[in-house]
Design a protein around this motif. Structure first.
Motif, short mmCIF file in Angstrom:
data_model
loop_
_atom_site.label_atom_id
_atom_site.label_comp_id
_atom_site.label_asym_id
_atom_site.label_seq_id
_atom_site.Cartn_x
_atom_site.Cartn_y
_atom_site.Cartn_z
N ASN A 1 -1.14 12.55 -1.14
CA ASN A 1 -0.13 13.55 -1.48
C ASN A 1 0.16 13.59 -2.99
N GLN B 1 4.17 14.95 2.99
CA GLN B 1 3.90 15.92 1.93
C GLN B 1 5.19 16.50 1.37
N ILE B 2 6.08 16.89 2.26
CA ILE B 2 7.36 17.49 1.84
C ILE B 2 8.22 16.45 1.12
N ASP C 1 10.63 15.99 8.19
CA ASP C 1 9.91 16.65 9.26
C ASP C 1 10.47 18.06 9.42
N TYR D 1 3.80 12.62 11.35
CA TYR D 1 4.61 12.89 10.17
C TYR D 1 3.79 13.21 8.92
N LYS E 1 2.90 16.09 7.68
CA LYS E 1 3.57 17.14 6.91
C LYS E 1 4.84 16.63 6.27
#
Length: 334
Positions: A19, A283-284, A124, A278, A280
């Motif tokens: 990431n 990344q966030i 999430d 998890y 994603k």
């Protein structure tokens, strides 16, 4: 472009490395690990150099560090990095010992550097949408929060012995979620635990199955269910009952195919484990850290948030051990 040093090249460090490299505003320049081989492999994969943690922290050209080392090193590295003027994203928990974590907060705060604790579940998309809907008043006053968190299989007993126990290692994510949802620490904690999945976990002094009830001001309640074994996959769900309705975030499945025949209906299982479930969210999380360091938005998970989750974990461990409810203000924060 922020230059990043990654401390720790294990499983979670590898997730973060991907990431860091993928983000347009961060560059992975150095990696450290107590073992040479994983550090060299990860550095070579992403065009970074292998250096010691001390060298990375001392380098004025490095803007921030991500701490993904064993838990017992977190507080020392946090203190060293902030003293050296670095922004820090540190994996949970801050420490297994609450007093040490509070000392770390006291030593880091005067430096005024950005610090974020890696409670990735807040990022999430499903849980974040649920939280936003609640904050916007879509179900009225929150009254009963239910969090389910089951692992697909127990960890090795060797890990259990150094993990700090199910409340500090596993349930601490859910304690953070509950405090985040309600926007406060609970007043009282009641926990029970047993070892029915693997007797060796019990022999090591830990539980593999636990239920924790958190009592918040105004009679609000959170119930957290944890197990080290769910034969069908990684079970991660939230239900939030309010005065005007219910919000629910269900499991993310391996695929969206549903088969319906005369014999019944079947769907895919939940995602296997946290790396898939998890992906994603990680990344966030990294994007939120970059935005916070650059001043575009406040850091969403502070060092104090990390300590609050540890406070609840400490209370839960005490409650389960002594078979009684624990008053946080009188017994943990006294």
């Amino acid at each position: 472009m922020l230059k990043i040093g990654l401390l720790g090249a294990g499983r979670i460090g590898q997730v973060h490395a991907v990431n860091i490299v993928a983000h347009p505003q961060s560059e992975l320049v150095a990696v450290s690990d107590k073992f040479d081989e994983p550090a060299e492999k990860l550095a070579q994969m992403h065009g970074a150099t292998v250096r010691s943690s001390e060298d990375i922290i001392a380098d004025p050209a490095i803007d921030a560090v991500l701490i993904a080392t064993p838990t017992d090193t977190h507080a020392d590295l946090l203190e060293a990095a902030t003293a050296a003027g670095k922004a820090v994203l540190c994996e949970k928990p801050v420490d297994l010992d609450l007093k040490r974590a509070l000392d770390c907060l006291a030593r880091c705060e005067p430096h005024g550097k950005p610090i974020m604790v890696g409670f990735n579940r807040r990022f999430d998309p499903n849980f974040a949408h649920l939280k936003a809907a609640f904050d916007q008043g879509e179900i009225g006053k929150g009254e009963l929060l239910s969090i389910t968190s089951f692992d697909p299989a127990p960890p090795p007993v060797s890990y259990v012995k150094v993990s700090g126990g199910i409340f500090r290692d596993m349930a601490i994510h859910d304690f953070d979620m509950a405090c985040w949802m309600y926007g406060a620490l609970p007043d009282k904690v009641t926990a029970i635990g047993s070892s029915i999945v693997d007797p060796e976990i019990g022999k090591a002094g830990d539980f593999d199955t636990a239920v924790t009830t958190l009592e918040f001001s105004g009679g609000r309640i959170a119930v957290i269910k944890n197990s080290r074994r769910a034969a069908y996959g990684y079970d991660q769900r939230i239900e939030f009952l309010g005065s005007d309705g219910l919000l629910a975030a269900h499991n993310v499945l391996e695929n969206t195919i549903e088969k319906i025949t005369a014999h019944g209906a079947t769907k895919a299982k939940p995602e296997h484990f946290f790396l898939e479930r998890y992906a994603k969210a990680y990344q966030i999380e990294w994007n939120s850290f970059i935005e916070g360091v650059q001043g575009a938005s406040p850091l969403p998970v502070t060092l104090k948030d990390g300590i609050n989750a540890l406070v609840v974990a400490e209370a839960a461990a005490l409650s389960a051990r002594e078979g009684r409810s624990v008053d946080i203000a009188k017994e943990i924060l006294r």
